[in-house]
Design an enzyme around this catalytic site. Structure first.
Site, PDB file in Angstrom:
ATOM      1  N   HIS A 285      28.210  -0.367  12.754  1.00  0.00           N
ATOM      2  CA  HIS A 285      27.714  -1.309  11.746  1.00  0.00           C
ATOM      3  C   HIS A 285      28.810  -1.524  10.708  1.00  0.00           C
ATOM      4  O   HIS A 285      29.868  -0.904  10.755  1.00  0.00           O
ATOM      5  CB  HIS A 285      26.402  -0.831  11.107  1.00  0.00           C
ATOM      6  CG  HIS A 285      26.508   0.446  10.331  1.00  0.00           C
ATOM      7  ND1 HIS A 285      25.424   1.049   9.758  1.00  0.00           N
ATOM      8  CD2 HIS A 285      27.559   1.258  10.019  1.00  0.00           C
ATOM      9  CE1 HIS A 285      25.798   2.160   9.136  1.00  0.00           C
ATOM     10  NE2 HIS A 285      27.099   2.300   9.279  1.00  0.00           N
TER      11      HIS A 285
ATOM     12  N   SER B 295      28.179   5.065  12.959  1.00  0.00           N
ATOM     13  CA  SER B 295      28.981   4.649  11.824  1.00  0.00           C
ATOM     14  C   SER B 295      30.395   5.221  11.930  1.00  0.00           C
ATOM     15  O   SER B 295      31.104   4.958  12.901  1.00  0.00           O
ATOM     16  CB  SER B 295      28.256   5.056  10.532  1.00  0.00           C
ATOM     17  OG  SER B 295      28.866   4.494   9.404  1.00  0.00           O
TER      18      SER B 295
END
EC number: 3.4.21.92
Length: 195
Positions: A123, A98
Protein backbone atom coordinates in the site's frame (compact mmCIF):
# COMPACT_ATOMS: atom_id res chain seq x y z
CA UNK A 1 7.10 -10.41 28.57
CA UNK A 2 8.65 -12.16 25.61
CA UNK A 3 10.22 -15.56 26.15
CA UNK A 4 13.17 -16.42 23.93
CA UNK A 5 13.87 -20.16 23.63
CA UNK A 6 17.36 -21.44 24.39
CA UNK A 7 19.08 -24.14 22.34
CA UNK A 8 21.70 -26.41 23.90
CA UNK A 9 24.39 -27.86 21.63
CA UNK A 10 26.94 -30.55 22.34
CA UNK A 11 30.49 -29.61 21.34
CA UNK A 12 33.82 -31.33 21.89
CA UNK A 13 34.27 -28.93 24.81
CA UNK A 14 30.94 -29.78 26.42
CA UNK A 15 27.55 -28.12 26.22
CA UNK A 16 26.91 -24.63 24.95
CA UNK A 17 23.61 -22.77 25.13
CA UNK A 18 22.42 -20.09 22.74
CA UNK A 19 19.27 -18.05 22.53
CA UNK A 20 17.44 -19.25 19.41
CA UNK A 21 18.20 -16.08 17.41
CA UNK A 22 21.95 -16.37 18.04
CA UNK A 23 21.81 -20.01 16.97
CA UNK A 24 20.00 -19.07 13.75
CA UNK A 25 22.55 -16.32 13.12
CA UNK A 26 25.26 -18.99 13.20
CA UNK A 27 23.52 -20.46 10.11
CA UNK A 28 23.30 -16.96 8.51
CA UNK A 29 19.57 -16.66 9.27
CA UNK A 30 18.05 -13.37 10.44
CA UNK A 31 14.46 -13.34 11.65
CA UNK A 32 12.32 -10.20 11.40
CA UNK A 33 9.20 -11.21 13.29
CA UNK A 34 7.73 -7.92 14.41
CA UNK A 35 7.04 -4.33 13.47
CA UNK A 36 9.84 -2.50 11.65
CA UNK A 37 11.03 0.27 13.98
CA UNK A 38 14.34 1.89 14.88
CA UNK A 39 15.23 -0.86 17.35
CA UNK A 40 14.44 -3.80 15.05
CA UNK A 41 16.15 -2.03 12.13
CA UNK A 42 19.32 -1.50 14.17
CA UNK A 43 19.34 -5.18 15.12
CA UNK A 44 18.79 -6.38 11.54
CA UNK A 45 21.39 -3.97 10.12
CA UNK A 46 23.93 -5.04 12.75
CA UNK A 47 23.32 -8.71 11.93
CA UNK A 48 23.66 -8.07 8.18
CA UNK A 49 26.96 -6.25 8.70
CA UNK A 50 28.22 -8.95 11.06
CA UNK A 51 27.41 -11.75 8.61
CA UNK A 52 29.08 -9.85 5.78
CA UNK A 53 32.23 -9.50 7.89
CA UNK A 54 32.10 -13.23 8.76
CA UNK A 55 31.90 -14.33 5.11
CA UNK A 56 31.23 -11.82 2.30
CA UNK A 57 30.64 -14.59 -0.25
CA UNK A 58 27.90 -16.61 1.49
CA UNK A 59 24.21 -15.80 1.19
CA UNK A 60 22.25 -14.39 4.13
CA UNK A 61 18.65 -15.53 4.74
CA UNK A 62 16.15 -12.97 6.03
CA UNK A 63 12.88 -14.54 7.21
CA UNK A 64 10.05 -12.00 7.39
CA UNK A 65 6.79 -12.13 9.35
CA UNK A 66 6.08 -8.43 9.81
CA UNK A 67 3.12 -6.05 9.66
CA UNK A 68 5.46 -3.29 8.42
CA UNK A 69 6.27 -0.12 10.27
CA UNK A 70 8.56 2.88 10.03
CA UNK A 71 9.66 3.94 6.55
CA UNK A 72 12.98 5.39 7.69
CA UNK A 73 13.80 2.28 9.75
CA UNK A 74 12.82 0.06 6.83
CA UNK A 75 14.94 2.07 4.41
CA UNK A 76 17.94 1.58 6.71
CA UNK A 77 17.47 -2.19 6.32
CA UNK A 78 16.81 -1.88 2.56
CA UNK A 79 19.91 0.24 1.94
CA UNK A 80 22.09 -2.13 3.97
CA UNK A 81 20.74 -5.14 2.03
CA UNK A 82 21.78 -3.44 -1.21
CA UNK A 83 25.10 -2.20 0.21
CA UNK A 84 26.58 -5.43 1.54
CA UNK A 85 28.36 -7.91 -0.69
CA UNK A 86 26.47 -11.16 0.13
CA UNK A 87 23.14 -11.81 -1.55
CA UNK A 88 20.25 -11.53 0.88
CA UNK A 89 17.59 -14.15 0.24
CA UNK A 90 14.19 -13.16 1.64
CA UNK A 91 11.52 -15.62 2.76
CA UNK A 92 8.00 -14.62 3.83
CA UNK A 93 6.46 -16.75 6.54
CA UNK A 94 3.01 -15.68 7.65
CA UNK A 95 2.65 -12.04 6.63
CA UNK A 96 4.80 -9.43 4.97
CA UNK A 97 2.80 -6.22 4.91
CA UNK A 98 3.70 -2.65 4.05
CA UNK A 99 7.42 -2.18 4.82
CA UNK A 100 7.61 -5.93 5.47
CA UNK A 101 6.54 -6.54 1.84
CA UNK A 102 8.96 -3.88 0.62
CA UNK A 103 11.84 -5.66 2.39
CA UNK A 104 10.68 -9.03 1.04
CA UNK A 105 10.91 -7.63 -2.49
CA UNK A 106 14.33 -6.12 -1.72
CA UNK A 107 15.95 -9.56 -1.61
CA UNK A 108 18.38 -10.65 -4.32
CA UNK A 109 16.63 -11.36 -7.63
CA UNK A 110 15.91 -15.06 -7.94
CA UNK A 111 16.16 -15.48 -4.16
CA UNK A 112 12.87 -13.96 -2.95
CA UNK A 113 10.45 -16.56 -1.64
CA UNK A 114 7.22 -17.09 0.27
CA UNK A 115 5.73 -20.14 1.92
CA UNK A 116 2.42 -21.23 0.34
CA UNK A 117 0.07 -19.80 2.98
CA UNK A 118 1.88 -16.49 3.32
CA UNK A 119 0.16 -13.21 2.66
CA UNK A 120 1.80 -10.14 1.18
CA UNK A 121 0.27 -6.66 1.32
CA UNK A 122 1.43 -3.48 -0.40
CA UNK A 123 0.00 0.00 0.00
CA UNK A 124 1.03 3.63 -0.06
CA UNK A 125 2.99 5.04 2.88
CA UNK A 126 1.04 6.19 5.89
CA UNK A 127 1.76 9.42 7.67
CA UNK A 128 0.23 11.59 10.28
CA UNK A 129 1.26 14.98 11.52
CA UNK A 130 -0.35 17.79 13.43
CA UNK A 131 0.77 21.31 14.02
CA UNK A 132 0.91 24.58 12.16
CA UNK A 133 -0.40 24.65 8.60
CA UNK A 134 3.05 25.39 7.17
CA UNK A 135 4.57 22.40 9.00
CA UNK A 136 1.74 20.14 7.85
CA UNK A 137 2.47 21.22 4.27
CA UNK A 138 6.17 20.41 4.70
CA UNK A 139 5.35 16.93 5.99
CA UNK A 140 2.75 16.33 3.26
CA UNK A 141 5.35 17.16 0.59
CA UNK A 142 7.85 14.85 2.27
CA UNK A 143 5.45 11.90 2.32
CA UNK A 144 4.61 12.45 -1.36
CA UNK A 145 8.34 12.32 -2.20
CA UNK A 146 8.70 9.14 -0.15
CA UNK A 147 5.69 7.64 -1.93
CA UNK A 148 7.29 8.38 -5.32
CA UNK A 149 10.60 6.86 -4.20
CA UNK A 150 8.96 3.68 -2.85
CA UNK A 151 6.82 3.30 -5.98
CA UNK A 152 9.87 3.69 -8.20
CA UNK A 153 11.81 1.05 -6.26
CA UNK A 154 8.83 -1.35 -6.30
CA UNK A 155 8.49 -0.86 -10.05
CA UNK A 156 12.18 -1.63 -10.56
CA UNK A 157 12.14 -4.68 -8.24
CA UNK A 158 8.91 -6.22 -9.60
CA UNK A 159 9.15 -5.32 -13.28
CA UNK A 160 5.69 -3.74 -13.08
CA UNK A 161 5.21 -0.42 -14.90
CA UNK A 162 5.26 2.58 -12.54
CA UNK A 163 1.65 3.46 -13.42
CA UNK A 164 0.51 -0.04 -12.39
CA UNK A 165 2.35 0.26 -9.06
CA UNK A 166 0.82 3.71 -8.41
CA UNK A 167 -2.68 2.32 -8.99
CA UNK A 168 -2.12 -0.89 -7.04
CA UNK A 169 -0.79 0.79 -3.87
CA UNK A 170 -3.60 3.34 -3.58
CA UNK A 171 -5.37 1.04 -1.11
CA UNK A 172 -4.31 -2.01 0.90
CA UNK A 173 -3.56 -4.65 -1.75
CA UNK A 174 -3.44 -8.17 -0.29
CA UNK A 175 -1.95 -11.03 -2.29
CA UNK A 176 -1.55 -14.71 -1.65
CA UNK A 177 1.90 -16.18 -2.30
CA UNK A 178 1.14 -17.26 -5.90
CA UNK A 179 -0.34 -13.84 -6.70
CA UNK A 180 2.75 -12.14 -5.26
CA UNK A 181 4.87 -14.35 -7.52
CA UNK A 182 2.84 -13.41 -10.61
CA UNK A 183 3.12 -9.74 -9.62
CA UNK A 184 6.91 -9.96 -9.25
CA UNK A 185 7.15 -9.28 -5.51
CA UNK A 186 8.74 -12.72 -5.05
CA UNK A 187 10.42 -15.20 -7.36
CA UNK A 188 8.94 -18.46 -6.13
CA UNK A 189 6.61 -20.13 -3.65
CA UNK A 190 8.44 -22.82 -1.70
CA UNK A 191 7.01 -25.72 0.26
CA UNK A 192 10.19 -27.34 1.57
CA UNK A 193 13.91 -26.77 1.86
CA UNK A 194 15.96 -28.02 -1.04
CA UNK A 195 17.69 -31.26 -0.13
Amino acid sequence: MSLVPVVVEQTNRGERSYDIYSRLLKDRIIFLGEEVNDVTASLVVAQLLFLEAEDPDKDIYLYINSPGGSITAGMAIYDTMQYIKPDVSTICIGMAASMGAFLLTAGAKGKRFALPNSEIMIHQPLGGFQGQATDIGIHANRILKIKDKLNSILSERTGQPLEVIKKDVERDNFMEAEEAKEYGLIDDVITSRKK
